[in-house]
Design an enzyme around this catalytic site. Sequence first.
Site, PDB file in Angstrom:
ATOM      1  N   GLU A  95     121.576  96.117  -8.374  1.00  0.00           N
ATOM      2  CA  GLU A  95     121.606  95.528  -7.028  1.00  0.00           C
ATOM      3  C   GLU A  95     120.541  96.194  -6.171  1.00  0.00           C
ATOM      4  O   GLU A  95     120.348  97.411  -6.249  1.00  0.00           O
ATOM      5  CB  GLU A  95     122.981  95.747  -6.377  1.00  0.00           C
ATOM      6  CG  GLU A  95     123.015  95.207  -4.944  1.00  0.00           C
ATOM      7  CD  GLU A  95     124.393  95.251  -4.336  1.00  0.00           C
ATOM      8  OE1 GLU A  95     125.251  94.483  -4.788  1.00  0.00           O
ATOM      9  OE2 GLU A  95     124.602  96.051  -3.411  1.00  0.00           O
ATOM     10  N   HIS A 127     122.738  87.029  -2.476  1.00  0.00           N
ATOM     11  CA  HIS A 127     123.995  87.089  -1.730  1.00  0.00           C
ATOM     12  C   HIS A 127     123.893  86.228  -0.467  1.00  0.00           C
ATOM     13  O   HIS A 127     122.816  86.064   0.097  1.00  0.00           O
ATOM     14  CB  HIS A 127     124.289  88.532  -1.305  1.00  0.00           C
ATOM     15  CG  HIS A 127     124.642  89.443  -2.448  1.00  0.00           C
ATOM     16  ND1 HIS A 127     125.375  90.592  -2.286  1.00  0.00           N
ATOM     17  CD2 HIS A 127     124.368  89.368  -3.771  1.00  0.00           C
ATOM     18  CE1 HIS A 127     125.534  91.187  -3.465  1.00  0.00           C
ATOM     19  NE2 HIS A 127     124.917  90.476  -4.376  1.00  0.00           N
ATOM     20  N   GLY A 140     131.568  88.622   4.294  1.00  0.00           N
ATOM     21  CA  GLY A 140     130.859  89.566   5.170  1.00  0.00           C
ATOM     22  C   GLY A 140     131.869  90.401   5.927  1.00  0.00           C
ATOM     23  O   GLY A 140     133.050  90.033   6.035  1.00  0.00           O
ATOM     24  N   LYS A 176     139.836  81.947  -4.753  1.00  0.00           N
ATOM     25  CA  LYS A 176     138.363  81.877  -4.792  1.00  0.00           C
ATOM     26  C   LYS A 176     137.894  81.360  -6.153  1.00  0.00           C
ATOM     27  O   LYS A 176     136.963  80.572  -6.243  1.00  0.00           O
ATOM     28  CB  LYS A 176     137.753  83.272  -4.551  1.00  0.00           C
ATOM     29  CG  LYS A 176     137.901  83.777  -3.131  1.00  0.00           C
ATOM     30  CD  LYS A 176     136.864  84.824  -2.741  1.00  0.00           C
ATOM     31  CE  LYS A 176     137.078  86.188  -3.300  1.00  0.00           C
ATOM     32  NZ  LYS A 176     136.282  87.237  -2.629  1.00  0.00           N
ATOM     33  N   ALA A 208     123.721  93.340   4.385  1.00  0.00           N
ATOM     34  CA  ALA A 208     124.807  94.318   4.295  1.00  0.00           C
ATOM     35  C   ALA A 208     124.395  95.630   4.944  1.00  0.00           C
ATOM     36  O   ALA A 208     123.216  95.968   4.974  1.00  0.00           O
ATOM     37  CB  ALA A 208     125.181  94.558   2.836  1.00  0.00           C
TER      38      ALA A 208
HETATM   39  P1  FAD Z   1     137.202  87.417   1.291  1.00  0.00           P
HETATM   40  O1  FAD Z   1     137.285  86.996  -0.105  1.00  0.00           O
HETATM   41  O2  FAD Z   1     137.257  86.376   2.354  1.00  0.00           O
HETATM   42  O3  FAD Z   1     138.377  88.492   1.535  1.00  0.00           O
HETATM   43  C1  FAD Z   1     138.445  89.265   2.723  1.00  0.00           C
HETATM   44  C2  FAD Z   1     139.914  89.566   3.032  1.00  0.00           C
HETATM   45  O4  FAD Z   1     140.605  88.346   3.373  1.00  0.00           O
HETATM   46  C3  FAD Z   1     140.704  90.152   1.854  1.00  0.00           C
HETATM   47  O5  FAD Z   1     141.649  91.037   2.371  1.00  0.00           O
HETATM   48  C4  FAD Z   1     141.373  88.933   1.229  1.00  0.00           C
HETATM   49  O6  FAD Z   1     142.553  89.259   0.502  1.00  0.00           O
HETATM   50  C5  FAD Z   1     141.672  88.095   2.462  1.00  0.00           C
HETATM   51  N1  FAD Z   1     141.660  86.651   2.191  1.00  0.00           N
HETATM   52  C6  FAD Z   1     140.821  85.974   1.397  1.00  0.00           C
HETATM   53  N2  FAD Z   1     141.087  84.655   1.428  1.00  0.00           N
HETATM   54  C7  FAD Z   1     142.124  84.493   2.273  1.00  0.00           C
HETATM   55  C8  FAD Z   1     142.857  83.369   2.742  1.00  0.00           C
HETATM   56  N3  FAD Z   1     142.581  82.128   2.327  1.00  0.00           N
HETATM   57  N4  FAD Z   1     143.873  83.573   3.640  1.00  0.00           N
HETATM   58  C9  FAD Z   1     144.179  84.829   4.071  1.00  0.00           C
HETATM   59  N5  FAD Z   1     143.518  85.942   3.656  1.00  0.00           N
HETATM   60  C10 FAD Z   1     142.506  85.775   2.781  1.00  0.00           C
HETATM   61  N6  FAD Z   1     128.572  92.319   2.642  1.00  0.00           N
HETATM   62  C11 FAD Z   1     127.442  91.858   3.218  1.00  0.00           C
HETATM   63  O7  FAD Z   1     127.365  91.767   4.451  1.00  0.00           O
HETATM   64  N7  FAD Z   1     126.351  91.484   2.441  1.00  0.00           N
HETATM   65  C12 FAD Z   1     126.365  91.559   1.094  1.00  0.00           C
HETATM   66  O8  FAD Z   1     125.369  91.238   0.446  1.00  0.00           O
HETATM   67  C13 FAD Z   1     127.539  92.065   0.449  1.00  0.00           C
HETATM   68  N8  FAD Z   1     127.624  92.158  -0.898  1.00  0.00           N
HETATM   69  C14 FAD Z   1     128.796  92.570  -1.491  1.00  0.00           C
HETATM   70  C15 FAD Z   1     128.888  92.598  -2.891  1.00  0.00           C
HETATM   71  C16 FAD Z   1     130.066  93.020  -3.509  1.00  0.00           C
HETATM   72  C17 FAD Z   1     130.137  93.064  -5.014  1.00  0.00           C
HETATM   73  C18 FAD Z   1     131.173  93.443  -2.721  1.00  0.00           C
HETATM   74  C19 FAD Z   1     132.433  93.923  -3.388  1.00  0.00           C
HETATM   75  C20 FAD Z   1     131.097  93.394  -1.333  1.00  0.00           C
HETATM   76  C21 FAD Z   1     129.921  92.959  -0.706  1.00  0.00           C
HETATM   77  N9  FAD Z   1     129.812  92.892   0.688  1.00  0.00           N
HETATM   78  C22 FAD Z   1     128.647  92.436   1.280  1.00  0.00           C
HETATM   79  C23 FAD Z   1     130.924  93.322   1.546  1.00  0.00           C
HETATM   80  C24 FAD Z   1     131.895  92.143   1.849  1.00  0.00           C
HETATM   81  O9  FAD Z   1     131.257  91.209   2.677  1.00  0.00           O
HETATM   82  C25 FAD Z   1     133.117  92.746   2.553  1.00  0.00           C
HETATM   83  O10 FAD Z   1     133.848  93.526   1.643  1.00  0.00           O
HETATM   84  C26 FAD Z   1     134.004  91.778   3.295  1.00  0.00           C
HETATM   85  O11 FAD Z   1     134.903  92.562   4.091  1.00  0.00           O
HETATM   86  C27 FAD Z   1     134.840  90.860   2.426  1.00  0.00           C
HETATM   87  O12 FAD Z   1     134.105  89.934   1.786  1.00  0.00           O
HETATM   88  P2  FAD Z   1     134.777  88.965   0.676  1.00  0.00           P
HETATM   89  O13 FAD Z   1     133.764  87.992   0.299  1.00  0.00           O
HETATM   90  O14 FAD Z   1     135.418  89.774  -0.373  1.00  0.00           O
HETATM   91  O15 FAD Z   1     135.909  88.275   1.593  1.00  0.00           O
END
Ligand code: FAD
Length: 292
Positions: free
Chosen positions: A17, A77, A108, A168, A51
Site C-alpha cells: 500500500e 481507494h 472514511g 458489504k 487517509a
Molecule cells: P463501514 O463499512 O461503513 O463501517 C464503519 C462502521 O459502521 C463499523 O462500525 C460498521 O460495523 C458500521 N456499519 C457498517 N454498515 C452499517 C450499517 N448498514 N448500519 C449500521 N452500521 C453499519 N480511510 C481513508 O480515509 N482513506 C483510505 O484510503 C483508507 N483505506 C483503508 C484501507 C483499509 C484496509 C482499512 C482497514 C481502512 C482504511 N481507511 C481509509 C480507514 C476507514 O475509512 C475507516 O476505518 C472508517 O472508519 C471505516 O471505513 P469502512 O469502509 O470500514 O466503513
Amino acid sequence: MKLSELLKQDKLSISFEVFPPKNDTAFESVRFATEEIAKLSPSFMSVTYGAGGGTSRYTLDIAKNIKANYGVPTLAHLTCVSSTKDTVHQKIEQMREAGIENVMALRGDLTPELEGSDRSAWAYRHAVDLIRELREYGSEFCIGGACYPEIHPESANQKEDIKYLKEKVDAGCSFLTTQMFFDNNLLYNFLYKIREAGITVPIIPGIMPITNANQVSRAIKLSGSFMPQRFKSLVDKFGSNPDAMKQAGIAYATDQIIDLFANGITNVHVYSMNKPDVAAAIQRNLSDILGK
Ligand code: FAD
C-alpha cells in the site's frame, strides 16, 4: 488485472500500500517512492484516498502511473462519507476513464464536524452505500472492502460488526483487506467467525512494519490494535536505536507474513508507508518463499 482473478492463484505473493502526496511540493518525491516500490513487482499496489489528513487529488495519478509504466495491477481507494453524490460520481467516472479496474470502497473516518452534523442529511452513511453504487457499473469494477479483526472502533460488538461486513460482501465486495494487526491469532479467530457467518470471499491480511518507535503510538491510535508483549519488548529494547528498531520491525513483520503463509493465506498486503527500503527488505527476507 482484476484482483478477484489474481486472488484465485495459489502462488504466494505480497502486495504494497502507498499513499498519495499531501500537496504539490511532495508529489515528485512520493511518485519516486511509489515507482521504486512498483519496481519490486508486487502482486498489486493499493493507493489510499485522503487517509490520515492527506488529499484525494493524487490517488488516481499515482495509481495510473504505477499501472501504465510498471505493469503493476492497482487498487484505487475511494471514500464517501464526507462527499456529495456528485463528487463521488465524478471520481468514479475518472476511474473508468483511467482504466482502473479495482476499487477499495470505504466509508472514511468521521471528522469531528461530521460527527456533530445531522446524519440523515449525509449522502453516504456507510461503505455499503458506495459499494451498491459501484455495483451498478456491472462487472466493470472489482470491489474491495475493509474489515477489522479487532472490531471497528465504532462497533458495539463483533457480532454486529460481522453482520454489517456480510452486508458489504452481499452488496458486491469481491475481497476484503484487514486493518493492521500484530498478533496473527486475532486474524485466525476472526477468519473462523466470518467464515461461520457465511463470508467466503478472499481476505487479504494487512501487515504494518513498525520501523520506528514514534510509529507505535500513532498506529495504535489509528487502528486500536492490540500490541503483544513480544512486540512491546522489542520496542523497549530497540526503540531508541533507529537502525536497530528498523531491522527488528522488519523482522517482526516478516515473521507475521511467514506465519500467515504457513497457515493458508496466499497474499499479504504490506502497509509500506511509501518506504521502498522497507518494502524491499521484506521482499528480500521472503525471496525463496516468494520465488523472487
Ligand atoms: P463501514 O463499512 O461503513 O463501517 C464503519 C462502521 O459502521 C463499523 O462500525 C460498521 O460495523 C458500521 N456499519 C457498517 N454498515 C452499517 C450499517 N448498514 N448500519 C449500521 N452500521 C453499519 N480511510 C481513508 O480515509 N482513506 C483510505 O484510503 C483508507 N483505506 C483503508 C484501507 C483499509 C484496509 C482499512 C482497514 C481502512 C482504511 N481507511 C481509509 C480507514 C476507514 O475509512 C475507516 O476505518 C472508517 O472508519 C471505516 O471505513 P469502512 O469502509 O470500514 O466503513
